[in-house]
Design a protein around this motif. Structure first.
Motif, PDB file in Angstrom:
ATOM      1  N   TYR A  32      27.720 -25.919   7.107  1.00  0.00           N
ATOM      2  CA  TYR A  32      26.768 -25.241   6.218  1.00  0.00           C
ATOM      3  C   TYR A  32      26.196 -24.008   6.908  1.00  0.00           C
ATOM      4  CZ  TYR A  32      27.181 -29.766   3.949  1.00  0.00           C
ATOM      5  OH  TYR A  32      27.684 -30.902   3.347  1.00  0.00           O
ATOM      6  N   LEU A  33      27.025 -23.381   7.728  1.00  0.00           N
ATOM      7  CA  LEU A  33      26.575 -22.268   8.555  1.00  0.00           C
ATOM      8  C   LEU A  33      26.216 -21.038   7.738  1.00  0.00           C
ATOM      9  CD1 LEU A  33      26.241 -21.442  11.559  1.00  0.00           C
ATOM     10  CD2 LEU A  33      28.604 -20.609  11.488  1.00  0.00           C
ATOM     11  N   ALA A  34      26.880 -20.835   6.619  1.00  0.00           N
ATOM     12  CA  ALA A  34      26.684 -19.602   5.850  1.00  0.00           C
ATOM     13  C   ALA A  34      26.764 -19.884   4.363  1.00  0.00           C
ATOM     14  CB  ALA A  34      27.731 -18.564   6.253  1.00  0.00           C
ATOM     15  N   ASN A  35      26.249 -18.947   3.593  1.00  0.00           N
ATOM     16  CA  ASN A  35      26.233 -19.082   2.143  1.00  0.00           C
ATOM     17  C   ASN A  35      27.248 -18.128   1.513  1.00  0.00           C
ATOM     18  OD1 ASN A  35      25.450 -19.901  -0.422  1.00  0.00           O
ATOM     19  ND2 ASN A  35      23.835 -18.348  -0.562  1.00  0.00           N
ATOM     20  N   HIS A  36      28.487 -18.277   1.931  1.00  0.00           N
ATOM     21  CA  HIS A  36      29.574 -17.476   1.365  1.00  0.00           C
ATOM     22  C   HIS A  36      30.875 -18.225   1.589  1.00  0.00           C
ATOM     23  CE1 HIS A  36      31.071 -16.268   5.339  1.00  0.00           C
ATOM     24  NE2 HIS A  36      29.818 -16.051   5.677  1.00  0.00           N
ATOM     25  N   GLU A  37      31.932 -17.779   0.907  1.00  0.00           N
ATOM     26  CA  GLU A  37      33.240 -18.387   1.115  1.00  0.00           C
ATOM     27  C   GLU A  37      33.675 -18.169   2.566  1.00  0.00           C
ATOM     28  OE1 GLU A  37      35.969 -16.870  -1.747  1.00  0.00           O
ATOM     29  OE2 GLU A  37      34.883 -17.703  -3.448  1.00  0.00           O
ATOM     30  N   SER A  98      22.858  -9.233   5.293  1.00  0.00           N
ATOM     31  CA  SER A  98      24.228  -9.709   5.432  1.00  0.00           C
ATOM     32  C   SER A  98      25.195  -8.608   5.008  1.00  0.00           C
ATOM     33  CB  SER A  98      24.461 -10.971   4.593  1.00  0.00           C
ATOM     34  OG  SER A  98      24.256 -10.695   3.218  1.00  0.00           O
ATOM     35  N   LEU A  99      26.400  -8.700   5.530  1.00  0.00           N
ATOM     36  CA  LEU A  99      27.416  -7.675   5.262  1.00  0.00           C
ATOM     37  C   LEU A  99      28.787  -8.319   5.351  1.00  0.00           C
ATOM     38  CD1 LEU A  99      28.545  -4.746   5.009  1.00  0.00           C
ATOM     39  CD2 LEU A  99      28.247  -4.551   7.501  1.00  0.00           C
ATOM     40  N   GLU A 100      29.590  -8.130   4.326  1.00  0.00           N
ATOM     41  CA  GLU A 100      30.957  -8.648   4.317  1.00  0.00           C
ATOM     42  C   GLU A 100      31.943  -7.488   4.248  1.00  0.00           C
ATOM     43  OE1 GLU A 100      33.830 -11.776   1.907  1.00  0.00           O
ATOM     44  OE2 GLU A 100      32.097 -10.900   0.911  1.00  0.00           O
ATOM     45  N   ILE A 101      32.941  -7.529   5.115  1.00  0.00           N
ATOM     46  CA  ILE A 101      34.014  -6.540   5.128  1.00  0.00           C
ATOM     47  C   ILE A 101      35.316  -7.305   4.983  1.00  0.00           C
ATOM     48  CG2 ILE A 101      35.070  -4.625   6.387  1.00  0.00           C
ATOM     49  CD1 ILE A 101      32.450  -4.566   8.091  1.00  0.00           C
ATOM     50  N   THR A 102      35.962  -7.148   3.837  1.00  0.00           N
ATOM     51  CA  THR A 102      37.119  -7.965   3.512  1.00  0.00           C
ATOM     52  C   THR A 102      38.316  -7.091   3.169  1.00  0.00           C
ATOM     53  OG1 THR A 102      35.595  -9.565   2.533  1.00  0.00           O
ATOM     54  CG2 THR A 102      37.940  -9.895   2.126  1.00  0.00           C
ATOM     55  N   PRO A 103      39.476  -7.335   3.764  1.00  0.00           N
ATOM     56  CA  PRO A 103      40.674  -6.596   3.361  1.00  0.00           C
ATOM     57  C   PRO A 103      40.949  -6.788   1.871  1.00  0.00           C
ATOM     58  CG  PRO A 103      41.065  -7.833   5.379  1.00  0.00           C
ATOM     59  CD  PRO A 103      39.747  -8.295   4.842  1.00  0.00           C
ATOM     60  N   THR A 104      41.457  -5.769   1.226  1.00  0.00           N
ATOM     61  CA  THR A 104      41.657  -5.835  -0.222  1.00  0.00           C
ATOM     62  C   THR A 104      42.639  -6.926  -0.620  1.00  0.00           C
ATOM     63  OG1 THR A 104      43.305  -4.073  -0.003  1.00  0.00           O
ATOM     64  CG2 THR A 104      41.080  -3.428  -0.659  1.00  0.00           C
ATOM     65  N   GLY A 105      43.537  -7.301   0.269  1.00  0.00           N
ATOM     66  CA  GLY A 105      44.498  -8.345  -0.064  1.00  0.00           C
ATOM     67  C   GLY A 105      43.957  -9.745   0.095  1.00  0.00           C
ATOM     68  N   GLU A 165      25.970 -12.173   9.342  1.00  0.00           N
ATOM     69  CA  GLU A 165      24.928 -12.970   8.700  1.00  0.00           C
ATOM     70  C   GLU A 165      23.923 -13.438   9.748  1.00  0.00           C
ATOM     71  OE1 GLU A 165      24.322 -16.612   5.569  1.00  0.00           O
ATOM     72  OE2 GLU A 165      25.958 -15.186   5.428  1.00  0.00           O
ATOM     73  N   ARG A 166      22.657 -13.069   9.530  1.00  0.00           N
ATOM     74  CA  ARG A 166      21.572 -13.378  10.467  1.00  0.00           C
ATOM     75  C   ARG A 166      21.958 -12.877  11.862  1.00  0.00           C
ATOM     76  NH1 ARG A 166      22.449 -17.963   7.640  1.00  0.00           N
ATOM     77  NH2 ARG A 166      23.234 -19.052   9.476  1.00  0.00           N
ATOM     78  N   ASP A 167      22.132 -13.768  12.812  1.00  0.00           N
ATOM     79  CA  ASP A 167      22.456 -13.346  14.182  1.00  0.00           C
ATOM     80  C   ASP A 167      23.881 -13.725  14.563  1.00  0.00           C
ATOM     81  OD1 ASP A 167      22.071 -16.057  14.199  1.00  0.00           O
ATOM     82  OD2 ASP A 167      20.761 -16.092  15.963  1.00  0.00           O
ATOM     83  N   LEU A 168      24.784 -13.728  13.571  1.00  0.00           N
ATOM     84  CA  LEU A 168      26.179 -14.082  13.826  1.00  0.00           C
ATOM     85  C   LEU A 168      27.125 -13.062  13.196  1.00  0.00           C
ATOM     86  CD1 LEU A 168      26.237 -17.937  13.113  1.00  0.00           C
ATOM     87  CD2 LEU A 168      26.329 -16.823  15.356  1.00  0.00           C
ATOM     88  N   LEU A 169      28.265 -12.873  13.845  1.00  0.00           N
ATOM     89  CA  LEU A 169      29.411 -12.169  13.274  1.00  0.00           C
ATOM     90  C   LEU A 169      30.558 -13.152  13.279  1.00  0.00           C
ATOM     91  CD1 LEU A 169      31.043  -9.736  12.272  1.00  0.00           C
ATOM     92  CD2 LEU A 169      31.293  -9.015  14.667  1.00  0.00           C
ATOM     93  N   MET A 170      31.219 -13.315  12.139  1.00  0.00           N
ATOM     94  CA  MET A 170      32.279 -14.324  12.060  1.00  0.00           C
ATOM     95  C   MET A 170      33.510 -13.788  11.350  1.00  0.00           C
ATOM     96  SD  MET A 170      30.737 -16.926   9.144  1.00  0.00           S
ATOM     97  CE  MET A 170      29.071 -16.892   9.859  1.00  0.00           C
ATOM     98  N   THR A 171      34.622 -14.459  11.611  1.00  0.00           N
ATOM     99  CA  THR A 171      35.858 -14.216  10.894  1.00  0.00           C
ATOM    100  C   THR A 171      36.502 -15.559  10.609  1.00  0.00           C
ATOM    101  OG1 THR A 171      37.929 -12.940  10.850  1.00  0.00           O
ATOM    102  CG2 THR A 171      37.324 -13.968  12.949  1.00  0.00           C
ATOM    103  N   TRP A 172      37.415 -15.591   9.668  1.00  0.00           N
ATOM    104  CA  TRP A 172      38.022 -16.865   9.285  1.00  0.00           C
ATOM    105  C   TRP A 172      39.409 -16.643   8.692  1.00  0.00           C
ATOM    106  CZ3 TRP A 172      34.212 -14.311   6.792  1.00  0.00           C
ATOM    107  CH2 TRP A 172      34.432 -13.954   5.448  1.00  0.00           C
ATOM    108  N   LYS A 173      40.170 -17.730   8.668  1.00  0.00           N
ATOM    109  CA  LYS A 173      41.506 -17.698   8.087  1.00  0.00           C
ATOM    110  C   LYS A 173      41.843 -19.102   7.614  1.00  0.00           C
ATOM    111  CE  LYS A 173      46.316 -16.415   9.084  1.00  0.00           C
ATOM    112  NZ  LYS A 173      47.260 -15.934  10.131  1.00  0.00           N
TER     113      LYS A 173
END
Length: 204
Positions: A32-37, A98-105, A165-173
């Motif tokens: 439940y670390l973040a409120n986004h996909e 918060s800020l999301e940077i997502t590749p268009t694909g 988000e807050r004090d974290l930068l994350m990436t996922w796959k």
């Protein structure tokens, strides 16, 4: 459902130890670390194979986010499958924005572009490659200054999404956690954190 089996050698734990990193079997709070996909909309989420360590002076946390997807066939029979995401995070100076940077694909980014707070930039090449979502565009423009935009366009790792988000930068796959991919992901995060000017973190 945990991934650690008693009386057996966990390959993630063994590989993490070889790198000098710390391993923990699970930590449900991370689910439940973040409120986004991919955190939102997950059924029965859990965080497993948690690995923590340090690379080039940056602490990191990597873990497997596992949730359930339930489907029904034409006969009305229910099937449940696990959905796995490898999450990697590093700390930042912190921001209320918060800020999301997502590749268009990337499916999640494309979907959110229709409803979220999309931010565009003078660089059309960047707008074509990335979808940027932020409630406060000031933070987005402070992070994505002209030099950083060009650096991101030239980075071959750009298919990976980024989220501040807050004090974290994350990436996922969407994949299981792979220890040999942790260091490249952490370095990707470090490289995207380093060009951000101190003034960006001061935006209230």
């Amino acid at each position: 459902m945990g991934l650690f089996r008693r009386n057996s050698v966990n390959p993630v734990a063994a590989s993490a130890e070889e790198h000098g990193w710390r391993y923990a079997g699970s930590n449900d709070a991370l689910a439940y670390l973040a409120n986004h996909e991919p955190f939102t909309g997950a059924h029965h989420p859990g965080a497993y194979d948690v690995v923590r360590g340090e690379i080039d002076g940056h602490q990191f946390t990597a873990f497997l986010l596992q949730s359930e997807d339930t489907t029904w066939d034409s006969d009305g029979d229910m099937y449940t499958n696990n959905i796995n995401h490898m999450i990697v995070t590093i700390p930042t100076p912190g921001s209320p924005h918060s800020l999301e940077i997502t590749p268009t694909g990337h499916f999640g980014g494309v979907k959110r572009a229709l409803t979220a707070h999309k931010v565009t930039f003078e660089s059309q090449a960047f707008n074509d490659e990335f979808i940027v979502s932020a409630k406060d565009p000031r933070f987005a423009h402070a992070v994505l200054h002209a030099q950083n935009i060009q650096r991101m366009l030239d980075d071959p790792r750009k298919p990976l999404p980024l989220w501040f988000e807050r004090d974290l930068l994350m990436t996922w796959k969407q994949t299981r956690l792979k220890v040999d991919e942790i260091e490249p992901r952490v370095r990707y995060l470090i490289d995207n954190l380093a060009p951000i000017p101190p003034s960006a973190w001061e935006i209230d």
